[in-house]
Design a protein around this motif. Structure first.
Motif, mmCIF file in Angstrom:
data_model
loop_
_atom_site.group_PDB
_atom_site.id
_atom_site.type_symbol
_atom_site.label_atom_id
_atom_site.label_comp_id
_atom_site.label_asym_id
_atom_site.label_seq_id
_atom_site.Cartn_x
_atom_site.Cartn_y
_atom_site.Cartn_z
ATOM 1 N N ALA A 120 0.708 9.399 -5.082
ATOM 2 C CA ALA A 120 0.958 10.753 -4.592
ATOM 3 C C ALA A 120 1.886 11.513 -5.537
ATOM 4 O O ALA A 120 1.707 12.716 -5.755
ATOM 5 N N GLN A 148 -3.092 14.804 3.334
ATOM 6 C CA GLN A 148 -4.355 14.497 2.653
ATOM 7 C C GLN A 148 -5.532 15.201 3.329
ATOM 8 O O GLN A 148 -6.484 15.605 2.664
ATOM 9 N N MET A 161 -7.281 7.935 0.670
ATOM 10 C CA MET A 161 -5.863 7.902 1.020
ATOM 11 C C MET A 161 -5.662 7.998 2.531
ATOM 12 O O MET A 161 -4.754 7.377 3.080
ATOM 13 N N GLY A 215 5.449 11.692 -1.681
ATOM 14 C CA GLY A 215 5.185 10.443 -2.395
ATOM 15 C C GLY A 215 6.452 9.663 -2.687
ATOM 16 O O GLY A 215 6.470 8.439 -2.572
ATOM 17 N N ILE A 226 -6.238 4.552 3.963
ATOM 18 C CA ILE A 226 -5.065 3.707 3.706
ATOM 19 C C ILE A 226 -3.938 4.056 4.671
ATOM 20 O O ILE A 226 -3.271 3.169 5.217
ATOM 21 N N ASP A 227 -3.723 5.340 4.910
ATOM 22 C CA ASP A 227 -2.677 5.764 5.844
ATOM 23 C C ASP A 227 -2.952 5.260 7.262
ATOM 24 O O ASP A 227 -2.032 4.843 7.969
ATOM 25 N N LEU A 245 0.829 -1.215 0.000
ATOM 26 C CA LEU A 245 0.000 0.000 0.000
ATOM 27 C C LEU A 245 0.861 1.262 0.000
ATOM 28 O O LEU A 245 0.512 2.249 -0.646
ATOM 29 N N MET A 246 1.988 1.224 0.717
ATOM 30 C CA MET A 246 2.866 2.396 0.703
ATOM 31 C C MET A 246 3.498 2.596 -0.666
ATOM 32 O O MET A 246 3.676 3.732 -1.102
ATOM 33 N N ALA A 276 3.544 7.897 6.964
ATOM 34 C CA ALA A 276 2.099 7.691 6.834
ATOM 35 C C ALA A 276 1.346 8.740 7.655
ATOM 36 O O ALA A 276 0.277 9.205 7.240
ATOM 37 N N ASN A 333 0.626 4.033 -2.649
ATOM 38 C CA ASN A 333 0.317 5.362 -2.137
ATOM 39 C C ASN A 333 1.376 6.363 -2.583
ATOM 40 O O ASN A 333 1.060 7.479 -2.989
ATOM 41 N N SER A 383 1.545 11.886 5.603
ATOM 42 C CA SER A 383 0.644 11.752 4.464
ATOM 43 C C SER A 383 -0.807 11.929 4.896
ATOM 44 O O SER A 383 -1.601 12.546 4.183
#
Length: 155
Positions: free
Chosen positions: A50, A119, A133, A87, A136-137, A42-43, A112, A46, A115
């Motif tokens: 980003a 976001q 997002m 990102g 997800i973080d 996911l990172m 994270a 992500n 981020s």
């Protein structure tokens, strides 16, 4: 019944040498480790998204809606540069997580979190994408914090 008869006096018939592994390794070890691998993937995604989000903000000012007055107002170019840098760092950290590097867990939690804040501040420009997002973080932070707790219990 044969287990109790075979045990020697002075030694318990259950415990560490019993037929089952310890509870912590049996119940959450693999699941949390799988969560860390998923957090690494996911990172990676992500971070790549980003960077693309930042490039879109830098290249064309008509990709995102213009806002009137906003408390945390940056120019779209400023937001773009911020998303590209953050990102890229998230992308590298995700790769480090997949390689099981120790520094990547701490950096992953920190990045994270950054981020998540970025976001949140970007919500007026792209609300649905920012909420996705942010979710997800939150998962990435949880997975990495859970993994670190499991590593501390083993030592």
């Amino acid at each position: 019944m044969s287990q109790h008869a075979a045990s020697s006096p002075g030694r318990p018939s259950h415990g560490a040498e019993g037929p089952w592994p310890p509870r912590s390794a049996d119940r959450t070890g693999g699941w949390v480790t799988g969560g860390v691998v998923f957090a690494g993937v996911l990172m990676l995604l992500n971070g790549a998204l980003a960077v693309l989000q930042g490039i879109a903000a830098i290249a064309e000012d008509d990709v995102y809606a213009r806002l009137g007055s906003y408390v945390y107002e940056f120019s779209l170019t400023g937001w773009g540069v911020l998303h590209v840098i953050l990102g890229a760092l998230v992308l590298v950290t995700g790769y480090g997580l997949l390689k099981d590097m120790a520094w990547a867990r701490f950096a992953g939690i920190f990045l994270a979190s950054l981020s998540l804040v970025a976001q949140f501040l970007f919500l007026p420009y792209s609300p649905v994408w920012s909420v996705i997002m942010m979710a997800i973080d939150v998962f990435v932070i949880w997975a990495l914090a859970s993994r670190q707790g499991q590593a501390d219990q083993r030592t």
